[in-house]
Motif scaffolding. Structure first.
Motif, short mmCIF file in Angstrom:
data_model
loop_
_atom_site.label_atom_id
_atom_site.label_comp_id
_atom_site.label_asym_id
_atom_site.label_seq_id
_atom_site.Cartn_x
_atom_site.Cartn_y
_atom_site.Cartn_z
N TYR A 390 0.82 -1.22 0.00
CA TYR A 390 0.00 0.00 0.00
C TYR A 390 0.85 1.27 0.00
O TYR A 390 0.44 2.29 -0.58
CB TYR A 390 -0.93 0.01 1.22
CG TYR A 390 -1.86 -1.18 1.29
CD1 TYR A 390 -2.61 -1.56 0.19
CD2 TYR A 390 -1.98 -1.93 2.46
CE1 TYR A 390 -3.46 -2.66 0.25
CE2 TYR A 390 -2.82 -3.02 2.53
CZ TYR A 390 -3.57 -3.39 1.42
OH TYR A 390 -4.40 -4.47 1.48
N PHE A 655 -5.19 -7.35 -2.07
CA PHE A 655 -6.64 -7.14 -2.01
C PHE A 655 -7.34 -8.48 -2.22
O PHE A 655 -6.92 -9.29 -3.06
CB PHE A 655 -7.11 -6.16 -3.10
CG PHE A 655 -6.70 -4.74 -2.87
CD1 PHE A 655 -7.39 -3.94 -1.97
CD2 PHE A 655 -5.63 -4.19 -3.56
CE1 PHE A 655 -7.02 -2.62 -1.76
CE2 PHE A 655 -5.25 -2.87 -3.36
CZ PHE A 655 -5.96 -2.09 -2.45
N THR A 662 -2.26 -3.29 -9.18
CA THR A 662 -3.21 -2.25 -8.78
C THR A 662 -2.81 -0.91 -9.36
O THR A 662 -1.65 -0.50 -9.23
CB THR A 662 -3.25 -2.15 -7.24
OG1 THR A 662 -3.54 -3.44 -6.69
CG2 THR A 662 -4.30 -1.15 -6.79
N PRO A 678 -10.09 -1.96 -6.71
CA PRO A 678 -8.94 -1.56 -5.88
C PRO A 678 -8.03 -0.57 -6.60
O PRO A 678 -7.81 -0.68 -7.80
CB PRO A 678 -8.23 -2.89 -5.62
CG PRO A 678 -8.59 -3.76 -6.79
CD PRO A 678 -9.97 -3.36 -7.17
N ASN A 691 -10.37 0.33 -1.37
CA ASN A 691 -10.63 -1.12 -1.36
C ASN A 691 -11.53 -1.53 -2.52
O ASN A 691 -12.26 -0.71 -3.10
CB ASN A 691 -11.31 -1.52 -0.05
CG ASN A 691 -10.30 -1.69 1.08
OD1 ASN A 691 -9.13 -1.37 0.94
ND2 ASN A 691 -10.78 -2.19 2.21
N ASP A 692 -11.50 -2.80 -2.83
CA ASP A 692 -12.41 -3.37 -3.82
C ASP A 692 -13.85 -3.14 -3.33
O ASP A 692 -14.17 -3.37 -2.17
CB ASP A 692 -12.13 -4.86 -3.98
CG ASP A 692 -12.86 -5.45 -5.17
OD1 ASP A 692 -13.32 -4.68 -6.03
OD2 ASP A 692 -12.97 -6.69 -5.23
#
Length: 709
Positions: A390, A655, A662, A678, A691-692
């Motif tokens: 992340y 995710f 991503t 995501p 987030n998804d």
């Protein structure tokens, strides 16, 4: 408007410079050995963003506003002064005996439940330094037993011989007649003038708080005396450094009442937890600007996670008997809940209970998380976020601090993965889930205990680490919308810049406003009005001393009332400043009943019971010019493009139980188009994880929204 506001956190020092139409934010690592260094480093970075020198900024700025952690740190580390206590004879052990379940004050719910293993906190003032003097003032303020000057002199000399460097004076009923406390101060100054003993503070309880309650009043006074020297020296150093760079005005300090005051008008205890309170003040203004009146505020910094609430557009929840560290006091403070769940919170594994642990210990800024490569070895929340992809190691803090993924993985492997016998990635994902769940559970408890459903709120996410975890704890709460405001990484500092100049005074009273048995009403209006006038005069004098004209000073009056002999009091804002007739009294009683009904339900009213007034409280304030957080003229409006450019950036992030490629967007390059999760949105000083099942979009003014699809 030309204003500098600085908030010092456990990991980073945040700065906001408002300079005409320009609004810029900056950060620097907090330098715990000397907070002035981090303060000036953050200010220098902010000045550079508007192409000015620090000297130019400080010589021309309207005010420097400072949220300090000096007192908080000194109390945590127990590095305050040696304090002596002078109290009424027979009450020397009040602070040791405590009140009720004192052993549980300041402990977690789990520790409070462990009654056999519970310990009362050690008093700040040991028994050897607690002295009683023969004197007595009754509850009406009448002197029943005059204090003896020679006895006081002997006690003071004994304390000085013991090496005491600060003296707290707490005498019974001094809130209604402080004559004997003033006598003690007079004798100390006679015996030990500043040229003999130095600047030894004498802290009198009636100046710290006007409320009764000897245990709480003693704690508040002792804490002030304990922190006085370290606060004085630290803030004098700060003022001296600012002066050396051209700042000649008084330093302004953030108060935990959601106000601001000059250094000379501030008690140490008023600065405790003031930084998060400033963020809550910013949240209240944002609720109005965004037309979203119910917000759960979440400030996730490097050390802690602070939770507050704005309901119906107002920050209405005060604690009138808050707990600081392990001690119950009676100084009013804006209520916030703090847990140890920041980016620097240390993670571990408890094999006996088979759980991952989070905080409260933090790696801070020095040595910091393992990935900082500054000597930290233990796994933290930031290390977990690096392992999961992340955080961008090359763009953390706008690229100012390069992160080492290798060190993050090693710390997570050693502290969590190997004890759990799982992979590093599985351990990091499990730890992140524990962190998000812990935050969500605390938020649910705080909001629901106030009588609200969290699902009816939006979440305001700020602090350097907040947007990185916002979708996670919002999902746990089943909240549909998260707002990431402009200045989100430094919102507490931005909030400090918009606080009003304010002083709050209160006085214990006992007035029966309604006699339920006789069905009669209070009619000695002057008794009420005299107390209000006295409190207003105190606040007015403070503000006049700070240079404000009388015509700008405003007051609000609050009252703590209760039915009959109930222990629980209810606070109501008085619709009148003075009671001049029966109609004014009835308006005050209606305000109490409305507040009581909101808290306990209309069915809980007791129409035939007495109504007693326990405390009168006055806020005296001068409104200050405010910058708009969401104005498109602010520096928060980084682009005005339409649509979201395809930057071509991507990286592997975790995710849905696996690593997926991503898309990564730079906040400074984005327009106002929507991004489906995501996804990662990188701000120079924070990272927004989408987030998804969530969508990210932003306004031209830089307000970001995360919405569940």
């Amino acid at each position: 408007m030309k204003r500098v506001s600085v908030d010092i956190g456990g990991t980073f020092t945040d700065c906001v410079v408002a300079w005409g139409d320009q609004r810029v934010e900056s950060k620097a690592p907090t330098t715990h050995h000397d907070l002035t260094e981090g303060f000036m480093e953050a200010l220098t970075a902010g000045a550079e963003k508007i192409d000015l020198s620090v000297e130019t900024v400080l010589s021309d700025v309207d005010s420097v506003r400072y949220g300090t952690t000096l007192g908080t740190n000194a109390l945590i580390e127990r590095t305050g002064e040696r304090v002596g206590l002078i109290t009424t004879k027979g009450h020397e052990d009040t602070i040791r005996i405590g009140r009720g379940r004192q052993y549980g004050d300041g402990l977690s719910i789990e520790d409070q439940a462990d009654i056999p293993g519970a310990d009362r906190p050690d008093p700040i003032v040991p028994s050897d330094y607690r002295y009683g003097i023969r004197e007595r003032v009754d509850y009406k303020g009448d002197v029943l037993l005059e204090a003896d000057r020679e006895e006081i002199r002997e006690v003071v000399n004994s304390l000085v011989d013991d090496g005491v460097r600060a003296i707290a004076v707490v005498l019974l009923n001094s809130t209604v007649n402080p004559v004997h406390e003033l006598l003690v101060e007079e004798i100390v100054n006679q015996e030990y003038p500043s040229n003999v003993l130095g600047s030894t503070p004498v802290v009198l309880s009636h100046r710290v708080t006007g409320k009764n309650g000897e245990y709480m009043r003693s704690n508040a006074t002792v804490i002030n005396a304990y922190l006085h020297r370290i606060m004085r020296e630290g803030l004098q150093d700060m003022q001296s450094v600012l002066r050396d760079h051209g700042y000649e005005k008084p330093l302004q300090l953030v108060h935990n009442t959601s106000g601001m005051a000059q250094l000379g008008k501030t008690y140490a205890i008023q600065t405790m937890h003031a930084g998060p309170v400033a963020g809550l003040g910013a949240a209240q203004q944002l609720a109005d600007e965004l037309d979203d009146e119910n917000l759960i505020t979440t400030d996730m910094g490097g050390t802690s996670f602070d939770i507050g609430a704005v309901t119906e557009g107002e920050v209405s929840l005060y604690e009138y008997e808050p707990i600081i560290d392990r001690w119950l006091i009676n100084i009013p403070m804006v209520y916030m809940k703090t847990i140890g769940a920041g980016g620097g919170s240390i993670l571990g594994y408890n094999s006996a209970e088979d759980v991952i642990t989070v905080g409260p210990e933090s790696a801070g800024s020095d040595p910091g998380p393992a990935c900082y490569n500054r000597g930290g070895r233990r796994a933290t929340v930031t290390d977990v976020d690096v392992v999961l992809g992340y955080l961008n190691p090359d763009y953390f803090w706008g690229g100012e601090l390069e992160l080492e993924e290798r060190l993050a993985r090693r710390a997570v492997r050693r502290d969590i993965a190997e004890p759990m016998d799982v992979s590093v990635e599985e351990a990091a994902a499990a730890a992140r889930q524990v962190v998000d769940t812990k935050m969500a559970q605390t938020m649910f408890n705080e909001i629901s205990l106030q009588g609200y459903d969290p699902r009816n709120f939006s979440i305001l996410s700020y602090g350097g680490a907040g947007p990185t975890h916002a979708c996670g704890y919002a999902e746990e709460l089943d909240v549909e919308k998260v707002i990431v405001p402009p200045f989100s990484p430094v919102l507490s500092a931005a909030g400090a810049g918009n606080l009003d100049q304010m002083h709050m005074y209160e006085q214990s009273v006992y007035l029966e406003l309604f006699d339920g048995e006789g069905q009669t009403y209070f009619d000695d209006y002057e008794q009420f009005n005299d107390v209000v006038a006295t409190l207003q005069d105190k606040g007015r004098r403070d503000l006049l001393d700070e240079g404000y004209s009388a015509d700008r000073i405003q007051h609000t009056v609050e009252c703590d009332l209760k039915y009959g002999v109930q222990l629980q009091t209810t606070t109501a804002r008085s619709p009148v400043e003075t009671i001049d007739d029966r109609e004014d009294l009835l308006r005050l009683l209606k305000a109490f009943r409305d507040s009581y009904g909101d808290n306990f339900g209309d069915e809980a009213h007791m129409p035939s019971s007495d109504i007693n007034l326990i405390t009168i409280r006055v806020q005296s304030y001068v409104e200050q010019p405010r910058m708009e957080y969401t104005s498109t003229g602010d520096a928060a409006a980084l682009t005005d493009g339409a649509g979201t450019p395809d930057t071509g950036r991507s990286r592997s992030c975790y995710f849905g139980g696996e690593f997926v490629e991503t898309p990564v967007h730079r906040f400074t390059e984005m327009g106002t188009g929507a991004v489906d999760g995501p996804a990662i949105v990188e701000h120079p000083e924070t990272t927004i994880v989408v987030n998804d099942g969530w969508t990210f979009d932003r306004t031209p003014a830089g307000v970001s929204y995360l919405r569940r699809q």
